[in-house]
Structure formats: structure tokens, C-alpha cells
Design an enzyme around this catalytic site. Sequence first.
Site, PDB file in Angstrom:
ATOM      1  N   SER A 281       0.843  -1.185   0.000  1.00 17.82           N
ATOM      2  CA  SER A 281       0.000   0.000   0.000  1.00 17.82           C
ATOM      3  C   SER A 281       0.877   1.234   0.000  1.00 17.82           C
ATOM      4  CB  SER A 281      -0.899   0.011   1.239  1.00 17.82           C
ATOM      5  OG  SER A 281      -0.170   0.420   2.383  1.00 17.82           O
ATOM      6  N   ASP A 282       0.325   2.358  -0.454  1.00 13.63           N
ATOM      7  CA  ASP A 282       1.037   3.605  -0.212  1.00 13.63           C
ATOM      8  C   ASP A 282       0.871   3.955   1.260  1.00 13.63           C
ATOM      9  OD1 ASP A 282       2.539   5.881  -0.614  1.00 13.63           O
ATOM     10  OD2 ASP A 282       1.466   6.484  -2.413  1.00 13.63           O
ATOM     11  N   TRP A 283       1.639   4.919   1.716  1.00 13.68           N
ATOM     12  CA  TRP A 283       1.729   5.245   3.143  1.00 13.68           C
ATOM     13  C   TRP A 283       0.341   5.493   3.747  1.00 13.68           C
ATOM     14  CZ3 TRP A 283       6.571   6.727   5.783  1.00 13.68           C
ATOM     15  CH2 TRP A 283       6.370   7.113   7.115  1.00 13.68           C
ATOM     16  N   GLY A 284      -0.096   4.563   4.574  1.00 11.62           N
ATOM     17  CA  GLY A 284      -1.351   4.740   5.305  1.00 11.62           C
ATOM     18  C   GLY A 284      -2.604   4.629   4.470  1.00 11.62           C
TER      19      GLY A 284
END
Length: 740
Positions: A281-284
Site C-alpha cells: 500500500s502507499d503510506w497509510g
Amino acid sequence: MMKTYVSLVMLFIFSISLKAQDKKIESKVDSVLNMMTLDEKIGQLNQYTGDRDATGPITNNPDKLKDIRDGKLGSMLNVRGAKETRAVQEIAMQSRMKIPLIFGLDVIHGYRVTFPIPLAEAASWDLSAIENAARVAARETAASGVHWTFAPMVDIARDPRWGRVMEGAGEDAYLGSKIAFARVKGFQGKGLGSLDAVMACAKHFAAYGAAIAGRDYNAVDISEHTLWETYLPPFKAAVDAGAATFMNSFNTLNGIPATASSYLQRDILKGLWKYPGFVVSDWGSIGEMVDHGFAENKIKAAEMAIKAGSDMDMESRSYLPNLARLVKEKKVPVTLIDDAVRRILRKKFELGLFDDPYRFSNVTRQDKELNAAGNRQAALSMAEKSIVLLKNEGKLLPLSRELKKIAVIGPLAKSEKDMQGFWSISWENDQLISLYQGMKNKLGDKTELLYARGCDISDTSRNDFAQAVAVARQADVIVMAVGETLDMSGEAKSKAHIRIPGIQEALVEAIQATGKPVVVLVMAGRPLIFNWTADHVPAILYTWWLGSEAGNAMANVLFGDYNPGGKLPMTFPRDEGQIPIYYNYLSTGRPAKNDQDTRYRSAYLDMPNSPKFAFGHGLSYTTFEYSGLIFDKTELRRDEKMEVSFTLKNTGNFAGEEVVQLYLQDKFASVVRPVKELKDFKKIMLKPGETKTVSFIIDQEKLSFYNQKLQWAAEPGGFKLMIGTASNNIRLQKDFLLKD
């Protein structure tokens, strides 16, 4: 014949060897997986950040080291250095299963040695140089104990308001695909497991570059045709190049966050494209589905993300606390967990981490590799290739070394840090070369360099103009450095207005009024608007942010030691009101024939349709003549190929490189086609007076597109072939026919 036979035999043996190796790794993966508890499996899907180089909002976690020791972590990002990575890996080796961590880092355009920003590298149109830049970055990164880079970003971007255009390859799917392939090959070298290779990560899957209004993290609303024709091809190129990992994107697509899109991750990537790597995933972004209003809490977000095909959770803390519960409640099949873990373990085996968890954390190798002379030379060469000569009236450039006094004026003239650009890694005592220092290195004491700042980047006061004008009047030539600071383009750096900030253009105007020859260098991370400068200043170089060797590269171009050959990978608008603007727009029912043709046409009343600088534009200190276009046939059938050739001649006084661009137009089709599409290009070096026959092959692949049923196919009918030096500067063209 014997050589061919031997080559085929060797290829067959190599293929058999690879299959045997794959089976061996799969057997090891299954063995480890069978010994793991559910909690340990979920731990492999969890990624935390270190405490420096943070690239997103950090969640405080006092139990981070305990989680590593307990086997609740599969990867860490933002931990770098041979000593640091070894120390953290030693903690992971205290876990029950002793599964090594993967260390990731945003190595976007260089590690210790900084290369030009990716958009600048794209302006080189030099695939081998771009691959080599990634290769150097990989060697330095791997030598520092890091296994994984979150690059390349392969998003197509047509809106320069979006700050992350600096991180990609521009607006064109064909050029972007070629560069995506080259960068993946550069990062991964001879293959995972090599001590000078790192895992590449193609991002952001998918269509992040189409964010509405050019605003970061915003929604995306595009047609299926646009998705498949424009935004997916570079990702497919990354798959074909063997990219080890993918990263999903922050945006929604068809109303669904990409992190929860089964269509993107399971149907297309892991299904249609048979992708064997894993998705992070991208950050968060998993937890952010709550803010999207798509998931009511992180429990639901975790369920949707794992079902959709997101294998690893970067910093949202959604998988670790919730997946075991979801499995026990039979909301998530354990087979999905096993599939994600298997994909991650496979990469750890390929990297050789199970054999030696510390094999990349070697201080001696690190000290030898970082900032090596050869690495800086590669950065210098890449920087030279990335510079675009936008304008050169009266052949003001290159400058003579016999000039007695040169004034160097502007807020970026002595800047070092800004030359790194956004998404670069900070180092103590970094060795960055400013424009002023580069010119000093070039000229020594033979020419007196005068200096005046004139104004700061975002000044509104003209108090320092008088001093700058006084300095300019003493000089034979003025070299000006204007543009953006490194924190003005990049992630979360979207802008509604993309003009040169502050009163910098007013400073240019004041200096130009002295009547002295003026050269302007524009330093930025995106296309900027600078109409007054473009219309009045005789010589303009677009130098982007060029990295560690920026000043030396700019000096080499200014004084003719390097003849610029860069071409724009993005269209430069006249005004924000034209955005999005790109060269390969669709034909309309009422096209404007020219900039004056506005009556009941697809046109503006107050501004031309045309850009200030077109895609593919870029001048040279020499000139090139295109002539003698020849087709070996003007009609071809589906299974045939057609060769097109012409003569390219250097008609000037300098050796130089020309990027020859081939465009096609499908004149009538079942889906409205663009007015032109880049389908091939070649970069040709010629000495003064030298000629060369340049050839291209036209086949069905180049003529194909996604039809009404989203099938990739070529349709019989008429085509126009165009060859030129820019998308708006076609030198040769001819029609041909594809027969059924």
C-alpha cells in the site's frame, strides 16, 4: 550457424536452470509458510517506518522493536546504512521463525550521489543513460543495506499543477513505458540476489497522475479507454521488465479507492498480467479508506484491502491488529493471507536473505561505493543530457570563454541544496555544485564572475533590483538563475498557479532592460509559466533540478563543452486556464485550424489553443535537415511490416544529438483517435556535415489501439505518418494504408 546453435543451447540450459531455481524457491517458501502461525503470517504483511527520512505521517509506536522481535513485521522503510540495517536485522533474527526483514527506501533519483529528477531524466530521451542512472543508484543503495526502492513512479501526468510530475516521465504513454522498462532494469540489474541490485516498485497503481484539478491525493475520474490507453501501459512495461513489487495509489478510480480495487489488483495485475510479485500500500492508504468514506473503520478497511490484493500494509496499522480476527470470523479466507505471505517470502528468498540476512549490510562495500568518482561522472553525464534549450536567438549560446566579465544573477545562482530537488536523500557535508560554482570551476580566473541575488524566490519587494542592475551593467553577458526551490514541487506540493514564483520575472525584465545579452536558466520540478521571459529573453535553458553535478553540467552547456539535446517530456502551457494540455488530444468535430480560427470552433476567445512550448521541443547549437522520406510499401496487410527511412543531416557547425520523433495518426477508426501519437524515436549523434539514414519499422503493434470492446487491435484504413523534431514541428509526412 554453429554460433546460433550454441546460443540456442545455452538459452535452453539457462531456461531449464531458472525453472529449477524457481521450483526450489517455491519449495522453500511452502516449507516456511507451513511452520508459521497465523499471527506470524500477518506480521509479514506489516511494514513500519524508521525514525528518519519519514515520507508520511508517523504513528508513535513505543513497541516497534518488540514487534520486530516478536515476528510481527515483514519490512521496514526509512532505515538505511550498513550498520543501521544490520542492527535492526539482528533484532528480527531473535524472532521464533527468524524471518529476515526487507528494508525499503524512496530512492527516486539517486542515493548518495543525486541524479536529475526523473522528469529531467525523461527530457534526455536517452534510455540507456536513464537505465544507468538507476543502476548507479541501485549499487549505492544496496551497498547501504537497503533491499528495495519505491521507484520508479510511472504515472502519466498531463497536469503540471500536480507537484509529483517531477517524479515521473511526463505526459506520454509510449515514452513513459520505455522509461519505466529502463528504470526497472536499472534498479534490478542482473536480477534479485545480486549484491548491487534492489527491488523496484512500480507506482502508483493506478491513474494517480490523473488527479482531478492536479491536487495531490484527489479523486480520479477517467474513462476505461483513457485508463487502458494512457495510464496502464507504463505499468505493463514495468511488469514486462520484471518489477519485483507494485505500490497502489491514494486515489479513487470509478469511485473505489485503488487500495480496495480488485479490478486493478486482482483482475488486471495478478490476473490478466499474471504478476508474481507483491503489492504494498502507499503510506497509510489502507486506513485512509475511512476518510474516503469507503470503510467505516480500520477493521473493514483491512478486510477490503486484503481481498482486493493489497499484500503489505505500509504504516496504516490496519492489518496487524485486525486480520487474525477477520480470519477467525471467516470474513477473510486464510488462503488470501497465505497468498500474500507467499509473495513476500518469495522475494526474501530471491534476495538471498534467508541464506544470509546481513549480506547487504557490509560497511566496507558501502564505503567503497558511496560517492565513487564513476558515480559522480554518471550523474554529470545524465545532468548534461537532461538540459533543454528552449530558445537561442542570434546564437547567443554557447558563450565564449574569452568574455572578461559575466554577471551571475538570481535567487538560485548560488544555491546548492535546491539542486538536489525534491525526493532526494539528505547527507551531512553533501557535495552539491551550484551554477555559480560550476561556472567558476569552468572559467577559473580568466573571467571575472560578478554576482547579485536580486531577490529571494518568493519576494514581493524590489529593493535589491538596483544593485542587480548595477552589477549587470558591468558585465559583457548576464546569466540568470530563476525558478523554484526544491520544496515547491513534489508530493503534497500541488499549485493552482505555476508561474515563476514571486517577482523573479520582474527581475528578469529589469536586467533585460539594460540592453546586455541575457541568458536565463529556469530551475524547477515541473513545467512553469514564464511568458514575458519566453517572449523577450534571447536565450533560455530549462535545467530542472539536476542533482549533485548540476552546476558543472550547466557550465558545460553554457560554454559549449556539451551541446544540449534534451526534449520536453511535458507540454508547457501559456496559462493555467489551458490545463490539462497535452499534444495527443482527440480530434473534435469542430477543430480550430490555427490559433486565429475561433468562430464556432473548439478554441479560446482570449488565448491560443497552442502551448508555449510543445511536447518534444528542444533546440541544439547545431541544426538538422530531414529529407528523402522513403516507404518500402504504402500498403500493408496485418501480418506485414513496413520500413520507413529518411536522411538526417547535421547542417550546423557543432556535433550534436537529435531526437527524431515518429508520430502516427489513425485517420478513421471505430473510436476517435488522437491527432497524433508518439510511436517511436531514435537519438542520433552527428558530426557537422554528417548524414545518416534513419529507419523505422511500422507493424501491427504500432497501429493498434483499444477498440470499443477494449480489445487491442489494428483496424484497416488510412494512416498518416509524421517524422519531426517535436510534436509541433513535423518535417516529413506521408499517408499509407493498412489492408484487411
